[in-house]
Design a protein around this motif. Structure first.
Motif, PDB file in Angstrom:
ATOM      1  N   PHE A  66      -2.251  13.226 -70.344  1.00 24.71           N
ATOM      2  CA  PHE A  66      -3.491  13.986 -70.225  1.00 24.71           C
ATOM      3  C   PHE A  66      -3.641  14.832 -71.493  1.00 24.71           C
ATOM      4  N   VAL A  67      -4.743  14.643 -72.196  1.00 26.59           N
ATOM      5  CA  VAL A  67      -4.932  15.301 -73.486  1.00 26.59           C
ATOM      6  C   VAL A  67      -6.177  16.184 -73.444  1.00 26.59           C
TER       7      VAL A  67
ATOM      8  N   GLU B 110     -12.348  17.890 -85.051  1.00 32.49           N
ATOM      9  CA  GLU B 110     -11.200  18.381 -85.807  1.00 32.49           C
ATOM     10  C   GLU B 110     -10.446  19.482 -85.055  1.00 32.49           C
ATOM     11  N   LEU B 111     -10.947  19.853 -83.881  1.00 32.09           N
ATOM     12  CA  LEU B 111     -10.281  20.888 -83.092  1.00 32.09           C
ATOM     13  C   LEU B 111      -9.417  20.306 -81.978  1.00 32.09           C
ATOM     14  N   ILE B 112      -9.144  19.030 -82.035  1.00 30.34           N
ATOM     15  CA  ILE B 112      -8.117  18.465 -81.161  1.00 30.34           C
ATOM     16  C   ILE B 112      -6.771  18.791 -81.803  1.00 30.34           C
ATOM     17  N   THR B 113      -5.723  18.928 -81.009  1.00 27.98           N
ATOM     18  CA  THR B 113      -4.413  19.221 -81.581  1.00 27.98           C
ATOM     19  C   THR B 113      -3.893  18.000 -82.337  1.00 27.98           C
ATOM     20  N   LEU B 114      -2.953  18.240 -83.229  1.00 28.38           N
ATOM     21  CA  LEU B 114      -2.359  17.140 -83.979  1.00 28.38           C
ATOM     22  C   LEU B 114      -1.675  16.160 -83.038  1.00 28.38           C
ATOM     23  N   LYS B 115      -1.019  16.675 -81.995  1.00 23.19           N
ATOM     24  CA  LYS B 115      -0.360  15.798 -81.020  1.00 23.19           C
ATOM     25  C   LYS B 115      -1.385  14.959 -80.270  1.00 23.19           C
ATOM     26  N   GLY B 116      -2.499  15.564 -79.892  1.00 22.21           N
ATOM     27  CA  GLY B 116      -3.556  14.814 -79.217  1.00 22.21           C
ATOM     28  C   GLY B 116      -4.149  13.742 -80.108  1.00 22.21           C
TER      29      GLY B 116
ATOM     30  N   THR C  56     -12.081  17.428 -71.471  1.00 19.90           N
ATOM     31  CA  THR C  56     -12.687  18.430 -72.322  1.00 19.90           C
ATOM     32  C   THR C  56     -11.870  19.713 -72.386  1.00 19.90           C
ATOM     33  N   GLY C  57     -11.965  20.398 -73.527  1.00 10.66           N
ATOM     34  CA  GLY C  57     -11.342  21.707 -73.692  1.00 10.66           C
ATOM     35  C   GLY C  57      -9.840  21.665 -73.516  1.00 10.66           C
ATOM     36  N   ASP C  58      -9.329  22.563 -72.672  1.00 11.21           N
ATOM     37  CA  ASP C  58      -7.919  22.581 -72.317  1.00 11.21           C
ATOM     38  C   ASP C  58      -7.784  22.199 -70.854  1.00 11.21           C
ATOM     39  N   LEU C  59      -6.722  21.486 -70.548  1.00 13.67           N
ATOM     40  CA  LEU C  59      -6.535  20.934 -69.204  1.00 13.67           C
ATOM     41  C   LEU C  59      -6.352  21.993 -68.129  1.00 13.67           C
TER      42      LEU C  59
ATOM     43  N   ALA D  63      -1.780  20.260 -74.469  1.00 14.57           N
ATOM     44  CA  ALA D  63      -2.728  21.376 -74.484  1.00 14.57           C
ATOM     45  C   ALA D  63      -3.878  21.132 -75.458  1.00 14.57           C
ATOM     46  N   GLY D  64      -5.021  21.716 -75.134  1.00 15.21           N
ATOM     47  CA  GLY D  64      -6.187  21.632 -76.005  1.00 15.21           C
ATOM     48  C   GLY D  64      -6.756  23.006 -76.288  1.00 15.21           C
ATOM     49  N   VAL D  65      -7.792  23.052 -77.106  1.00 15.48           N
ATOM     50  CA  VAL D  65      -8.501  24.293 -77.427  1.00 15.48           C
ATOM     51  C   VAL D  65      -9.659  24.446 -76.461  1.00 15.48           C
TER      52      VAL D  65
END
Length: 255
Positions: free
Chosen positions: A12-13, A21-27, A88-91, A115-117
């Motif tokens: 789950f991302v 560009e605001l997705i995490t590098l891991k995502g 969307t956003g953070d889970l 995790a997300g922003v």
């Protein structure tokens, strides 16, 4: 070091607030390697799918019910495919991860969360503000107005308004008039500043500003009925006090 991916689990991302560009590098790395991506409809910027490899299966979940989503995940796992659920956003905020995880558990399938922003962070960035302002507000309430999904009575907008602290209200802009009315009834002065941020960090982001006395009409005139955050509180006003963090006389322990 990049971790070894486990194709026996669903990833789950958190996609972030909209800007690809605001997705995490891991995502981002997971999207690059995914074989199956199930994304949350129009809430996901389609530019994020450009990170996927051409042969990846991308499914829009806007038209699917829970069991159909789970079946896509199960089929992918059983075919040894890397499955990503892009939300969307953070889970951790209004993400429905638990119900999906419980259904996966019935199939003996685990999951990992990346995790997300969250959009409340993207909205603050668009405005260039801090939710915590020295001597003005040191707390943030994240909530929503009761609708088809009820809220506990102790978490009503009227009760929360008694704190008069910073507030980020999700999934409620369609009822902005009732939101403003309840916040005033609960204790916020009518002159309390409000910002409504539509599609924070997206190219078509809009920012509307006002007070609890007039924001409902401003939002109605703009025709905004969804995909917007309501930010309320004195942190949006002119009052500001410098932090002690960089005071010359302050100790450096927390820098």
């Amino acid at each position: 070091m990049t971790e070894t991916l486990d194709k026996s689990k669903v990833y789950f991302v958190g996609a972030g607030p909209g800007d690809p560009e605001l997705i995490t590098l891991k995502g981002y790395r997971l999207l690059q390697q995914a074989d199956v991506v199930i994304y949350a409809g129009s809430l996901i910027n389609p530019a994020l799918l450009d990170y996927c490899k051409p042969e990846a299966e991308c499914h829009d979940s806007a038209y699917l019910h829970l069991q159909q989503i789970i079946q896509l995940m199960v089929d992918g796992i059983h075919h040894n495919k890397l499955v990503v659920r892009l939300q969307t956003g953070d889970l951790s905020l209004y993400g429905s991860v638990r119900e999906q995880g419980e259904e996966l558990a019935k199939q003996q399938i685990g999951f990992r969360c990346i995790a997300g922003v969250s959009s409340f962070l993207g909205a603050a960035a668009e405005l260039g503000v801090e939710y915590t302002v020295p001597e003005v507000s040191q707390s943030l309430i994240i909530t929503r107005m009761a609708g088809r999904t009820p809220t506990p009575e102790l978490e009503s907008l009227i009760r929360f308004a008694g704190h008069q602290t910073s507030m980020a209200i999700f999934l409620s802009v369609q009822g902005i008039g009732a939101v403003a009315e309840q916040l005033v009834q609960g204790g916020y002065p009518t002159e309390t500043p409000v910002s409504v941020v539509y599609k924070a960090t997206w190219p078509d982001c809009q920012i509307l500003k006002g007070t609890l006395a007039d924001i409902a009409q401003t939002v109605t005139d703009a025709g905004i009925q969804k995909t917007a955050l309501i930010l309320v509180g004195r942190f949006l006003g002119e009052e500001y006090h410098y932090s002690k963090l960089y005071d010359a006389a302050f100790s450096h322990e927390y820098r």
